[in-house]
Design an enzyme around this catalytic site. Structure first.
Site, PDB file in Angstrom:
ATOM      1  N   ASN A   1     -37.665 -35.954   8.985  1.00 31.94           N
ATOM      2  CA  ASN A   1     -37.289 -35.241  10.521  1.00 31.94           C
ATOM      3  C   ASN A   1     -37.743 -36.593  11.449  1.00 31.94           C
ATOM      4  O   ASN A   1     -38.864 -36.730  11.443  1.00 31.94           O
ATOM      5  CB  ASN A   1     -38.365 -34.241  10.730  1.00 31.94           C
ATOM      6  CG  ASN A   1     -38.435 -33.642  12.315  1.00 31.94           C
ATOM      7  OD1 ASN A   1     -37.613 -34.262  13.034  1.00 31.94           O
ATOM      8  ND2 ASN A   1     -39.535 -33.083  12.417  1.00 31.94           N
TER       9      ASN A   1
ATOM     10  N   LYS B   1     -37.358 -36.526  14.410  1.00 32.97           N
ATOM     11  CA  LYS B   1     -37.680 -35.974  16.011  1.00 32.97           C
ATOM     12  C   LYS B   1     -36.994 -36.550  17.031  1.00 32.97           C
ATOM     13  O   LYS B   1     -35.588 -36.864  16.666  1.00 32.97           O
ATOM     14  CB  LYS B   1     -39.148 -36.330  16.090  1.00 32.97           C
ATOM     15  CG  LYS B   1     -40.073 -35.770  14.862  1.00 32.97           C
ATOM     16  CD  LYS B   1     -41.653 -35.560  15.229  1.00 32.97           C
ATOM     17  CE  LYS B   1     -42.276 -35.308  14.230  1.00 32.97           C
ATOM     18  NZ  LYS B   1     -43.586 -34.909  14.396  1.00 32.97           N
TER      19      LYS B   1
HETATM   20  C1  PEP Z   1     -43.049 -33.007  10.929  1.00 33.81           C
HETATM   21  O1  PEP Z   1     -43.339 -33.305  12.265  1.00 33.81           O
HETATM   22  O2  PEP Z   1     -42.291 -32.263  10.586  1.00 33.81           O
HETATM   23  C2  PEP Z   1     -43.875 -33.868  10.186  1.00 33.81           C
HETATM   24  C3  PEP Z   1     -44.231 -33.481   9.067  1.00 33.81           C
HETATM   25  O3  PEP Z   1     -44.757 -34.917  11.003  1.00 33.81           O
HETATM   26  P1  PEP Z   1     -45.595 -35.953  10.057  1.00 33.81           P
HETATM   27  O4  PEP Z   1     -45.110 -36.301   8.845  1.00 33.81           O
HETATM   28  O5  PEP Z   1     -45.437 -37.149  11.077  1.00 33.81           O
HETATM   29  O6  PEP Z   1     -46.797 -35.300  10.119  1.00 33.81           O
END
Ligand code: PEP
Length: 233
Positions: free
Chosen positions: A7, A9
């Site tokens: 992801n 983002k």
């Molecule tokens: C996410 O936002 O889906 C996520 C898992 O973030 P991170 O791996 O950075 O904790």
């Protein structure tokens, strides 16, 4: 076979995605690799990595300025879309009801929704973790869904470098698997997400009912993402 989904983002550029797809081109793996990227990067092509979006409108078309619909996402060649990510729930007020409508819109256009559920720190401290997870699954997953993925993402652990214990992850995933079976959706893959990295990915994916991982920060650079993909056969 595990599912390894990134992801991105609101990060990256088309050039960064090309760089990542190039780095992943020759990786030998049985795992299914997915990258959920900003809308502007959908349309990139890869033989071995499927692309996904990170949100979808509940509507197919019309006067909804700024929104992007499931048919539009499918039109780019993308196969997946994350729905109900904690940041959508937190910053955009998305409820289980909205998330279910988004998942249904995705399914109707042939996309596989990756439906996120998980508890906040307040809910965890109030002893509500299991209740939030179960209601999240029952209310966010369309009951006639046949092609969905569920992701358990403890909201307090995302991007925080924190992870639940293996026992906590096992309890959450067993509950999700049992709830999905009770809904007639047994066999639905369940991913774990929050602070996954190369150093903990194999251990997390060895836990019962963990069918893969959803990775945020560590999916942005090949040097961080590839060790996660290759950590399990
Ligand atoms: C996410 O936002 O889906 C996520 C898992 O973030 P991170 O791996 O950075 O904790």
């Amino acid at each position: 076979m595990k599912i390894i989904a990134g992801n991105w983002k609101m990060n990256g550029t088309r050039a960064a995605l090309e760089n990542m797809l190039h780095a992943l081109r020759d990786i030998v793996t049985n795992n299914r690799v997915i990258l959920c990227v900003p809308f502007t990067m959908l349309g990139a092509r890869s033989e071995n990595v499927a692309l996904g979006a990170q949100d979808v409108s509940t509507h197919d078309h019309g006067a909804f300025t700024g929104e992007v619909s499931a048919p539009m996402i499918a039109d780019t060649g993308a196969k997946y879309v994350i729905v109900g990510h904690s940041e959508r729930r937190m910053y955009h007020g998305e409820t289980n009801d909205i998330v279910r409508q988004k998942a249904a819109a995705a399914i109707a256009s042939g996309l596989t929704p990756i439906i996120c559920v998980g508890e906040t720190m307040d809910e965890k401290q109030a002893g509500k973790t299991m209740a939030i997870i179960e209601s999240g699954v029952r209310e966010s997953v369309p009951t006639d869904a046949r092609n969905v993925i569920v992701a358990y993402e403890p909201r307090w652990a995302i991007g925080a470098g924190l992870t639940p214990t293996a026992t906590e992850i096992a309890a959450a995933h067993t509950l999700i698997a049992n709830t999905l079976a009770d809904m007639g959706l047994d066999g639905t893959p369940v991913l774990y997400g929050a602070s996954v990295k190369g150093a903990n990915a194999a251990e997390i994916m060895s836990i019962a009912h963990v069918d893969g991982v959803l990775v945020g920060g560590a999916s942005l650079k090949p040097d961080d993402f590839i060790p996660i993909i290759t950590s399990v056969k």
